[in-house]
Write a protein that holds these residues in place. Structure first.
Motif, PDB file in Angstrom:
ATOM      1  N   UNK A 156      26.362  38.814  46.020  1.00 31.81           N
ATOM      2  CA  UNK A 156      26.662  37.721  45.938  1.00 31.81           C
ATOM      3  C   UNK A 156      25.075  38.171  46.145  1.00 31.81           C
ATOM      4  N   UNK A 157      24.677  38.556  47.174  1.00 33.36           N
ATOM      5  CA  UNK A 157      22.986  38.155  48.431  1.00 33.36           C
ATOM      6  C   UNK A 157      22.138  39.504  46.872  1.00 33.36           C
ATOM      7  N   UNK A 158      22.602  39.480  45.471  1.00 33.74           N
ATOM      8  CA  UNK A 158      21.318  39.997  44.879  1.00 33.74           C
ATOM      9  C   UNK A 158      20.944  41.728  44.804  1.00 33.74           C
ATOM     10  N   UNK A 159      21.775  42.758  45.396  1.00 28.24           N
ATOM     11  CA  UNK A 159      21.759  43.497  44.660  1.00 28.24           C
ATOM     12  C   UNK A 159      22.318  44.069  43.177  1.00 28.24           C
ATOM     13  N   UNK A 160      20.979  44.332  42.790  1.00 30.03           N
ATOM     14  CA  UNK A 160      21.324  44.975  40.715  1.00 30.03           C
ATOM     15  C   UNK A 160      21.358  46.541  40.637  1.00 30.03           C
ATOM     16  N   UNK A 161      21.823  47.007  41.879  1.00 36.66           N
ATOM     17  CA  UNK A 161      21.501  48.286  41.474  1.00 36.66           C
ATOM     18  C   UNK A 161      23.294  48.809  40.801  1.00 36.66           C
ATOM     19  N   UNK A 162      22.779  50.450  41.150  1.00 40.49           N
ATOM     20  CA  UNK A 162      24.583  50.793  41.120  1.00 40.49           C
ATOM     21  C   UNK A 162      25.357  51.000  41.750  1.00 40.49           C
ATOM     22  N   UNK A 163      26.254  50.912  41.853  1.00 41.81           N
ATOM     23  CA  UNK A 163      27.327  50.284  42.697  1.00 41.81           C
ATOM     24  C   UNK A 163      28.792  51.378  42.899  1.00 41.81           C
ATOM     25  N   UNK A 164      28.649  52.284  43.817  1.00 40.39           N
ATOM     26  CA  UNK A 164      30.090  52.765  43.916  1.00 40.39           C
ATOM     27  C   UNK A 164      31.361  52.873  44.644  1.00 40.39           C
ATOM     28  N   UNK A 165      32.306  52.174  45.477  1.00 38.22           N
ATOM     29  CA  UNK A 165      33.190  52.630  45.705  1.00 38.22           C
ATOM     30  C   UNK A 165      34.194  53.257  45.880  1.00 38.22           C
ATOM     31  N   UNK A 166      34.634  54.502  46.947  1.00 34.49           N
ATOM     32  CA  UNK A 166      34.940  55.922  46.511  1.00 34.49           C
ATOM     33  C   UNK A 166      36.499  55.502  48.030  1.00 34.49           C
ATOM     34  N   UNK A 167      37.769  55.506  47.559  1.00 38.41           N
ATOM     35  CA  UNK A 167      38.558  55.255  47.945  1.00 38.41           C
ATOM     36  C   UNK A 167      39.310  56.294  48.019  1.00 38.41           C
ATOM     37  N   UNK A 168      40.199  56.576  49.051  1.00 35.94           N
ATOM     38  CA  UNK A 168      41.097  57.741  49.051  1.00 35.94           C
ATOM     39  C   UNK A 168      42.703  57.751  48.563  1.00 35.94           C
ATOM     40  N   UNK A 169      43.076  56.222  48.580  1.00 39.16           N
ATOM     41  CA  UNK A 169      44.516  55.579  48.115  1.00 39.16           C
ATOM     42  C   UNK A 169      44.179  55.409  46.424  1.00 39.16           C
ATOM     43  N   UNK A 170      45.272  55.671  46.240  1.00 41.94           N
ATOM     44  CA  UNK A 170      44.882  55.674  44.208  1.00 41.94           C
ATOM     45  C   UNK A 170      45.316  53.780  44.067  1.00 41.94           C
ATOM     46  N   UNK A 171      45.324  52.821  45.261  1.00 39.46           N
ATOM     47  CA  UNK A 171      45.998  51.819  45.187  1.00 39.46           C
ATOM     48  C   UNK A 171      44.254  51.088  44.893  1.00 39.46           C
ATOM     49  N   UNK A 172      43.903  50.149  44.139  1.00 38.68           N
ATOM     50  CA  UNK A 172      43.010  48.603  43.939  1.00 38.68           C
ATOM     51  C   UNK A 172      42.959  48.691  46.008  1.00 38.68           C
ATOM     52  N   UNK A 173      42.533  47.405  46.539  1.00 35.52           N
ATOM     53  CA  UNK A 173      41.938  46.755  47.605  1.00 35.52           C
ATOM     54  C   UNK A 173      43.397  46.584  47.482  1.00 35.52           C
ATOM     55  N   UNK A 174      43.701  46.472  48.892  1.00 35.15           N
ATOM     56  CA  UNK A 174      45.649  45.141  49.620  1.00 35.15           C
ATOM     57  C   UNK A 174      45.194  45.606  50.912  1.00 35.15           C
ATOM     58  N   UNK A 175      45.835  44.105  50.745  1.00 36.01           N
ATOM     59  CA  UNK A 175      46.258  43.754  51.961  1.00 36.01           C
ATOM     60  C   UNK A 175      47.473  44.132  53.415  1.00 36.01           C
ATOM     61  N   UNK A 176      46.672  44.655  54.304  1.00 32.52           N
ATOM     62  CA  UNK A 176      47.724  44.879  54.808  1.00 32.52           C
ATOM     63  C   UNK A 176      48.669  44.287  56.156  1.00 32.52           C
ATOM     64  N   UNK A 177      47.511  43.286  56.575  1.00 29.30           N
ATOM     65  CA  UNK A 177      49.114  42.007  57.782  1.00 29.30           C
ATOM     66  C   UNK A 177      50.294  41.813  56.891  1.00 29.30           C
ATOM     67  N   UNK A 178      51.095  42.065  55.806  1.00 27.60           N
ATOM     68  CA  UNK A 178      52.257  41.819  55.258  1.00 27.60           C
ATOM     69  C   UNK A 178      52.573  42.636  55.392  1.00 27.60           C
ATOM     70  N   UNK A 179      52.031  43.537  54.566  1.00 29.79           N
ATOM     71  CA  UNK A 179      53.482  45.108  55.069  1.00 29.79           C
ATOM     72  C   UNK A 179      54.493  45.129  56.600  1.00 29.79           C
ATOM     73  N   UNK A 180      53.753  44.452  57.666  1.00 31.57           N
ATOM     74  CA  UNK A 180      55.119  44.488  58.367  1.00 31.57           C
ATOM     75  C   UNK A 180      55.496  43.331  59.081  1.00 31.57           C
ATOM     76  N   UNK A 181      55.621  42.633  58.370  1.00 35.42           N
ATOM     77  CA  UNK A 181      56.664  41.107  57.845  1.00 35.42           C
ATOM     78  C   UNK A 181      56.977  41.343  56.602  1.00 35.42           C
ATOM     79  N   UNK A 182      56.336  40.268  55.970  1.00 39.44           N
ATOM     80  CA  UNK A 182      56.550  39.748  55.051  1.00 39.44           C
ATOM     81  C   UNK A 182      57.861  41.351  53.745  1.00 39.44           C
TER      82      UNK A 182
END
Lengths: 69, 455
Positions: free
Chosen positions: B28-54
Motif C-alpha cells: 500500500x505504501x509503495x514497496x515494489x521489491x520482492x516480498x516473501x512470507x514464511x509460515x510454519x503452518x500449512x494454512x493461509x493466514x486465519x483469524x484466531x479469536x473465533x477458534x475459542x468461540x464460534x
C-alpha cells in the motif's frame, strides 16, 4: 469471500445483525459473533451490513488462496 | 534515499494476522521489491479469536476462519515451512526445508504457541489438548461434539474461560482448575475476577480455585487428573490453557535480544540486539515483540492482542520502507476483548499497571459496568462489561493521563465511583498463565537481553 470484525472497534450497535442475520449474531447483550466464510448468495447482504456499520469495524475480502506459493 | 527503501528484498517470518497486515501495508505504501512470507503452518493466514468461540460452539468449521486480504500483497508464500535461524551478518533467513532466503530487511512476526503441559508423557495422552491453531480447534471441536462425560480445563485465563463457556453452551460438564484466587485475576485484578468466578458458577462450571493440577491420569487415553487439594477429577478431555510461549527459540543464535518474554524492540519496531543496540534491518511486530510505551513509564510491553498485531504490523511496515525522519512510533493504546458466558468484556490500557480501581458506571450486581484502573493518581486502564460504547471515553482519559479517580463524566455514575479500592492484581508468578498484557520491566535487576548458550 471472508469476514473479519475488528472487535476492539465494535461497539455492539448490531446493525450488521439486522442486515445479515445469517452472518452476524449477538451472543448475550453485545458480544458479536460472525460466520467468517460468506456463501455466495449472502454476499450482497453482508456487503450492506459492512457498509452500515457505524464504526466501520467489518472488513470483507478474499482469503489468501490455499496452496499459495 | 527513500526510493531505495521501496525496492529490494523483504522477508516476513510469520504468516498470521501480523504478517499479512504488514505485507499489505508494504504494498500500500509503495514497496515494489520482492516480498516473501514464511509460515510454519500449512494454512493461509486465519483469524484466531473465533477458534475459542464460534468454532467450539460447533457453528463454524475450524478451517473457515481465513482472514480476508485488504489487498493482494503480491508475495511469494512459503507456507508449511519453519524458519530455523536468522543470519544477521549474511542477511539470510534459514529454513528447515529449503535454501536460505536472502533479505535486505526482515520482519519477525512469529507470535506465540500454546504452553504445553510440562510432563511430556502425560501431555501425550489421547484427549489432552491445547488451543492455539486451527488444527487444535478442529480437534477440540470434534472431541466436544463427541459428548465427553466431562471436560477439564487447566487455567482460568481468557482462553480457559472461553473454552469453559463453550462447553456449557454445548451442555457439557466442565471443571476449571485455576491456580489463582479466581478466573481472569491475573489480567483484570480482584474486582472483576469476583464477577468472573460468579459467572462460571452461575453457568454451572465446576470451578476450583487456588488449586494446581498435580498429575494427569490415563492409559493411552486421558481419564482424569489429580489436584493439589487431594481431590480427583474424572474427565475424558483435558484442555491445557496455561498461556502462551513466545516463538523465539529459532533466534537463539541470531544475536538479537530475544528471550522468553519476546524480542525487545524500539517504538519504531526495530529489534534490539543482545547488547541493547538497535538494528537497522530487523523489525519485530505482534505477540513476539516487546516495546516501550510512553503511557506506561516506557516499560517494555508485551501484548497478545489482535488489535496490537494489526497496529504494530502497520507501523513496522511503514518504517521498513521509510528513512529515519519519516518513521512513526507505535503508540496505540492496548485494547482487547473477550466474550464468555454471554458477556462482552472489553479493555483499554494496561489493567495490571494499577494500584486502585473504581466502578465508574454500572455495578457488579447488574453485570454491566465500567471499571477504571488508576496508578499513582492517573487513569491507566478501563474495562467494560456489556458497556462497550463507554470505552472510548475512558480511552481518552488514559491517553491524556487524566487524574484518578476520574471526575464525573457519566450520568449513571454510582456512589462506588467515589471509592477507590485496591486493584488487587496478583504477582504473575503465582498464576498458571501471565496476563495477556505484561509490563516486562526496565529496572536494572530485570534482564532485558538474555543470552542462551548453544545446545
Amino acid at each position: 469471500m471472508q469476514i473479519v470484525v475488528d472487535l476492539a472497534r465494535c461497539q455492539g450497535y448490531a446493525q450488521c445483525v439486522f442486515l445479515a442475520p445469517q452472518a452476524f449474531e449477538l451472543h448475550g447483550e453485545e458480544a458479536l459473533l460472525c460466520h467468517p466464510a460468506v456463501p455466495d448468495e449472502q454476499r450482497e447482504r453482508v456487503r450492506q451490513a459492512a457498509a452500515a456499520c457505524p464504526v466501520q469495524a467489518i472488513l470483507l475480502g478474499e482469503a489468501v488462496s490455499r496452496g499459495a506459493r | 534515499m527513500p526510493g531505495d527503501l521501496k525496492e529490494g528484498r523483504i522477508v516476513v517470518v510469520g504468516a498470521s494476522l501480523t504478517g499479512l497486515r504488514a505485507a499489505e501495508k508494504l504494498r500500500e505504501e509503495g514497496f515494489t521489491g520482492s516480498l516473501t512470507i514464511v509460515g510454519d503452518e500449512p494454512h493461509p493466514p486465519y483469524d484466531r479469536p473465533p477458534l475459542s468461540k464460534q468454532v467450539l460452539f460447533g457453528e463454524v468449521p475450524a478451517n473457515a476462519t481465513a482472514l480476508p486480504m485488504r489487498r493482494d500483497p503480491e508475495a511469494e508464500w512459503r507456507l508449511g515451512v519453519r524458519a530455523t535461524g536468522l543470519d544477521t551478518v549474511g542477511k539470510r533467513v534459514l529454513l528447515a526445508d529449503g535454501e536460505p532466503v536472502p533479505y535486505d530487511r526482515v520482519l519477525i512476526a512469529t507470535g506465540t504457541r500454546a504452553r504445553p503441559w510440562p510432563n511430556a508423557q502425560e501431555a501425550a495422552l489421547d484427549g489432552v489438548l491445547t488451543l492455539r491453531t486451527c488444527d487444535d480447534a478442529a480437534l477440540l471441536a470434534e472431541r466436544l461434539a463427541a459428548g465427553p462425560r466431562r471436560v477439564l480445563v487447566i487455567g482460568g485465563g481468557f482462553t480457559g474461560s472461553e473454552i469453559a463457556s463453550a462447553c456449557r453452551e454445548r451442555g457439557l460438564d466442565v471443571t476449571v482448575a485455576e491456580r489463582g484466587p479466581a478466573p481472569l485475576v491475573g489480567a483484570l485484578g480482584g474486582t472483576l475476577a469476583k464477577l468472573a468466578a460468579a459467572m462460571h458458577r452461575n453457568h454451572g462450571v465446576d470451578l476450583r480455585c487456588e488449586v494446581t493440577v498435580t498429575a494427569l491420569r490415563g492409559h493411552g487415553h486421558f481419564t482424569g487428573a489429580e489436584l493439589s487439594d487431594g481431590s480427583r477429577v474424572d474427565a475424558d478431555v483435558c484442555v491445557v490453557a496455561m498461556g502462551a510461549v513466545r516463538n523465539v527459540e529459532w533466534l537463539a543464535e541470531s544475536g538479537l535480544a530475544a528471550g522468553p518474554r519476546g524480542i525487545a524492540c524500539d517504538a519504531g519496531c526495530r529489534a534490539f540486539n543482545m547488547y541493547g543496540i538497535v538494528t537497522d534491518d530487523v523489525f519485530v511486530a505482534g505477540d513476539v515483540s516487546r516495546f516501550p510505551h510512553p503511557l506506561f513509564d516506557y516499560q517494555l510491553l508485551s501484548l497478545e492482542h489482535w488489535h496490537n498485531a494489526v497496529e504494530q504490523a502497520e507501523v513496522a511496515a511503514h518504517n521498513m520502507i521509510h528513512p529515519e525522519p519519516l518513521r512513526r512510533p507505535h503508540l496505540a493504546v492496548p485494547a482487547f476483548w473477550s466474550s464468555q458466558f454471554g458477556l462482552n468484556i472489553k479493555s483499554v490500557g494496561v489493567p495490571t499497571f494499577s494500584d486502585h480501581v473504581v466502578i465508574a458506571q454500572g455495578s457488579l450486581e447488574a453485570r454491566r459496568l465500567a471499571v477504571v484502573y488508576g496508578y499513582r493518581g492517573r487513569v491507566t486502564a478501563a474495562v467494560t462489561v456489556d458497556m462497550a460504547k463507554s470505552l472510548e471515553y475512558y480511552q481518552d482519559l488514559i491517553e491524556t493521563a487524566a487524574q484518578f479517580p476520574p471526575v464525573a463524566g457519566a450520568s449513571d455514575r454510582p456512589p462506588a465511583a467515589e471509592v477507590p479500592i485496591p486493584s488487587d492484581v496478583p504477582d504473575p508468578s503465582v498464576l498458571y498463565h501471565g496476563p495477556t498484557v505484561a509490563l516486562t520491566g526496565h529496572l536494572p535487576d530485570r534482564r532485558l537481553a538474555m543470552m542462551r548458550p548453544a545446545v
